[in-house]
Design an enzyme around this catalytic site. Structure first.
Site, PDB file in Angstrom:
ATOM      1  N   ASP A  81      12.371  -1.570  -5.323  1.00 10.68           N
ATOM      2  CA  ASP A  81      11.076  -1.738  -4.651  1.00 10.68           C
ATOM      3  C   ASP A  81       9.945  -1.591  -5.673  1.00 10.68           C
ATOM      4  OD1 ASP A  81       9.026  -1.828  -2.789  1.00 10.68           O
ATOM      5  OD2 ASP A  81       9.806  -0.210  -1.541  1.00 10.68           O
ATOM      6  N   ASP A  82       9.137  -2.635  -5.841  1.00 14.15           N
ATOM      7  CA  ASP A  82       7.989  -2.595  -6.755  1.00 14.15           C
ATOM      8  C   ASP A  82       8.419  -2.355  -8.202  1.00 14.15           C
ATOM      9  OD1 ASP A  82       6.348  -2.948  -4.558  1.00 14.15           O
ATOM     10  OD2 ASP A  82       5.039  -1.266  -5.019  1.00 14.15           O
ATOM     11  N   CYS A 120       6.532  -6.616  -0.392  1.00 14.51           N
ATOM     12  CA  CYS A 120       7.776  -6.090   0.170  1.00 14.51           C
ATOM     13  C   CYS A 120       8.187  -6.749   1.478  1.00 14.51           C
ATOM     14  CB  CYS A 120       7.686  -4.579   0.326  1.00 14.51           C
ATOM     15  SG  CYS A 120       6.212  -3.986   1.154  1.00 14.51           S
ATOM     16  N   ARG A 153      11.571  -9.062   2.040  1.00 15.33           N
ATOM     17  CA  ARG A 153      12.679  -8.582   2.864  1.00 15.33           C
ATOM     18  C   ARG A 153      13.010  -9.566   3.981  1.00 15.33           C
ATOM     19  NH1 ARG A 153      13.097  -3.230   0.951  1.00 15.33           N
ATOM     20  NH2 ARG A 153      11.369  -3.101  -0.520  1.00 15.33           N
ATOM     21  N   LYS A 198      15.323   1.117   2.978  1.00 17.77           N
ATOM     22  CA  LYS A 198      14.052   0.679   3.561  1.00 17.77           C
ATOM     23  C   LYS A 198      14.213  -0.648   4.308  1.00 17.77           C
ATOM     24  CE  LYS A 198       9.482  -0.847   1.924  1.00 17.77           C
ATOM     25  NZ  LYS A 198       8.580  -0.896   0.742  1.00 17.77           N
ATOM     26  N   HIS A 242      11.442  -2.215   6.925  1.00 18.90           N
ATOM     27  CA  HIS A 242      10.071  -2.731   6.791  1.00 18.90           C
ATOM     28  C   HIS A 242       9.892  -4.183   7.225  1.00 18.90           C
ATOM     29  CE1 HIS A 242       6.089  -2.128   4.384  1.00 18.90           C
ATOM     30  NE2 HIS A 242       5.985  -1.784   5.660  1.00 18.90           N
ATOM     31  N   HIS A 282       8.759   2.399  -6.133  1.00 20.36           N
ATOM     32  CA  HIS A 282       7.480   2.298  -5.418  1.00 20.36           C
ATOM     33  C   HIS A 282       6.762   3.657  -5.432  1.00 20.36           C
ATOM     34  CE1 HIS A 282       4.663   1.576  -2.122  1.00 20.36           C
ATOM     35  NE2 HIS A 282       5.109   0.341  -1.957  1.00 20.36           N
ATOM     36  N   ASP A 340      12.085  -6.519  -5.114  1.00 19.54           N
ATOM     37  CA  ASP A 340      11.354  -7.229  -4.056  1.00 19.54           C
ATOM     38  C   ASP A 340      10.097  -7.918  -4.548  1.00 19.54           C
ATOM     39  OD1 ASP A 340       9.835  -4.905  -4.413  1.00 19.54           O
ATOM     40  OD2 ASP A 340       9.596  -4.510  -2.271  1.00 19.54           O
ATOM     41  N   ASN A 341       9.506  -7.436  -5.626  1.00 25.53           N
ATOM     42  CA  ASN A 341       8.330  -8.074  -6.225  1.00 25.53           C
ATOM     43  C   ASN A 341       8.107  -7.445  -7.586  1.00 25.53           C
ATOM     44  OD1 ASN A 341       6.960  -6.302  -3.602  1.00 25.53           O
ATOM     45  ND2 ASN A 341       6.542  -5.590  -5.668  1.00 25.53           N
ATOM     46  N   LYS A 343       2.425  -7.496  -8.304  1.00 19.82           N
ATOM     47  CA  LYS A 343       2.636  -7.529  -6.862  1.00 19.82           C
ATOM     48  C   LYS A 343       1.347  -8.012  -6.182  1.00 19.82           C
ATOM     49  CE  LYS A 343       3.160  -4.059  -3.155  1.00 19.82           C
ATOM     50  NZ  LYS A 343       3.414  -2.628  -2.908  1.00 19.82           N
TER      51      LYS A 343
END
Length: 529
Positions: A46-47, A84, A88, A141, A143, A227, A331-332, A373
């Site tokens: 994540d991130d 995110c 996803r 996660k 989301h 993240h 994710d990014n 991001k």
């Protein structure tokens, strides 16, 4: 570490690098025989920036991911979305996020592409694979839907443990965030709790239980690491303290050189200049605090890699490693958001602090690319992608794949290797056709003359892009279109829009066709709604 050293350190020489282009037995043949379909483990960070793990140029210790890469396949041009929730949605459904109802985040704008949860015109990986007989498991996660009936257990997952909401405090459940176990809200005991370890432990338990069963399993492990907030165990932070006193300028140069040596980056693509919002390191007054923040960020990735190692150890212990396909991505890109909250005087990295590492370090995370991001320049959407499958990637481990792939290809790949059928209807509703292409031929070492995708488009918060062959058209909202030749200039330094107006018009038309088809609403109009 050079590309040759990377391979030799894991027992692979020139033969491993060159690999074999002979056809390996494909899964369809195996499924028709005595072997069951492969287990599938899908892992997402994540991130996390393009250069933040060792096998993509980082100094951060990621031996478990590096091992998967050395024995598997790494993609040099794999794309996520820029945020995110859209990523996803796309990963889970094989569609563009607007098609799945998550064109922005989890807010409901009351229009089809922007509902904030997965709609009933899409199917998830879990729904497709469960219909094919898989046990479907998730830790981490979610989301893409905050309320029932939009939880993982409502969208095909047999078991679930994790964070329904967006990122949270790593040491305790944060106010306003929802944690769940299967179909019930759950409050973790904050004593000894660390969210990355909790997700890893649940994933290990799932593997232990379900690897022994007759049917294969699909495990989706979605970490919140790295993240913000910056939270890590003291012993993990200690390993990195002082390592970043060299500063972000030197760090970017070091990572860039490693990426060239590894073959991930073409030396003719210049390293982008330091972001104009980032000061030169020599002018930074609070170097110790800046070093600490990057050390914590590194520690978060280190701990994620440790838990990936735990999961892989459980896969090996269960005796199913040979027939388990593992995929890893982010994710990014790295996140430049400035977060400064938490209790006054709290030591950075502890449970009462709540900060991010900031734009200058994010600039280093995304080496050698521009932006972050939110944006759809390469820094926002370029992701590491590692695929590991011992029974298939046997004679060509460590190879790099330069053809560009995308999130939507994960669904197509899972359908292909599992023998599942992607439905035209589900629960009485018509289902949109998947947008991706299977990556299995690239995993097997086969060459492909045509690109996976003729055209690929992105949109997030008005930032938009089109990738078409060697060309990329991109706009940072509300600025004009820019045009880049990605073969010569993937770091997006030489804008050719004024020199190639016909190519711009052609690709703008491609974007507009895609936007209409996918129910994209102009950002300025959506903000007014």
């Amino acid at each position: 570490m050079t590309r040759r050293h990377f391979l030799s350190s894991t027992g692979l020489g020139v033969a491993g690098l060159l690999g074999s282009t002979g056809l390996l037995p494909d899964f369809a043949q195996a499924a028709a025989g005595s072997r069951k379909p492969p287990n599938i483990v899908l892992i997402m960070a994540d991130d996390m920036g393009f250069s933040d793990i060792g096998c993509y140029g980082s100094e951060i210790s990621t031996p478990n991911l590096d091992s998967l890469a050395a024995k598997g396949v790494r993609f040099t041009q794999f794309y996520s979305y820029a945020r995110c929730c859209p990523t996803r949605a796309s990963l889970l459904t094989g569609l563009h996020p607007h098609q799945a109802g998550v064109g922005h985040m989890v807010g409901d704008y009351k229009v089809p592409g922007y509902r904030g949860f997965l709609n009933d015109r899409c199917v998830t990986l879990a729904e497709v694979l469960r219909e094919a007989g898989y046990h479907t498991l998730m830790s981490g996660k979610w989301h893409v839907g905050e309320q029932r009936p939009h939880w993982p257990v409502d969208r095909g997952f047999e078991r679930y443990f994790g964070l329904i909401s967006g990122a949270s405090n790593y040491f305790r459940l944060e106010t306003g965030r929802t944690f769940a176990r299967d179909d019930q809200p759950y409050t973790p005991d904050s004593s000894g709790f660390y969210i990355t370890d909790a997700f890893g432990e649940a994933a290990c338990q799932y593997v232990q239980e379900y690897a022994a069963k007759e049917n294969p399993f699909f495990l989706y492990l979605a970490f919140t690491s790295p993240h913000w907030p910056l939270h890590a165990w003291p012993e993990d932070i200690a390993r990195y303290r002082g390592k970043y006193l060299c500063g972000w300028d030197e760090l970017r140069e070091r990572r860039y050189r490693r990426q060239i040596e590894m073959g991930l980056v073409d030396a003719k693509w210049p390293l982008t200049p330091r972001d104009e919002q980032a000061p030169p390191w020599a002018e930074v007054a609070d170097k110790e605090e800046r070093d600490l923040r990057m050390a914590i960020y590194a520690a978060q990735i280190d701990r994620m890699d440790y838990n990936i190692g735990r999961v892989m150890a459980q896969v090996r212990s269960a005796g199913v490693e040979e027939d388990t396909l593992v995929m890893f991505l982010a994710d990014n890109g790295g996140c430049a958001e400035r977060i400064e909250r938490g209790e006054k005087g709290a030591v950075t990295g502890t449970a009462d602090s709540y900060v991010s590492y900031g734009l200058p370090w994010a600039n280093a995370s995304n080496t050698p690319f521009r932006l972050y991001k939110h944006w759809v320049h390469e820094g926002g959407i370029s992701s590491p992608f590692i695929a590991y499958w011992p029974s298939v990637i046997r004679n060509h481990g460590g190879i790099l794949r330069n053809q560009f792939g995308h999130l939507v290809d994960v669904m197509a790949t899972c359908v292909d290797v599992s023998g599942a059928e992607y439905p035209t209807t589900y629960k009485g509703k018509p289902i949109q056709p998947m947008e991706g292409r299977s990556l299995t031929h690239l995993l097997r070492g086969q060459q492909r003359e045509r690109p996976l995708h003729d055209v690929m488009c992105w949109e997030h918060e008005g930032n938009k892009a089109v990738r078409k062959g060697r060309w990329k058209l991109v706009s940072r909202y509300p600025a004009r279109w820019e045009l880049y030749d990605m073969a010569e200039d993937r770091t997006e330094m030489r804008d050719l829009a004024d020199r190639c107006p016909e190519k711009v018009r052609e690709m703008v038309g491609d974007y507009e066709d895609w936007a209409r088809r996918c129910k994209v609403i102009p950002w300025q109009d959506l903000k007014r709604s």
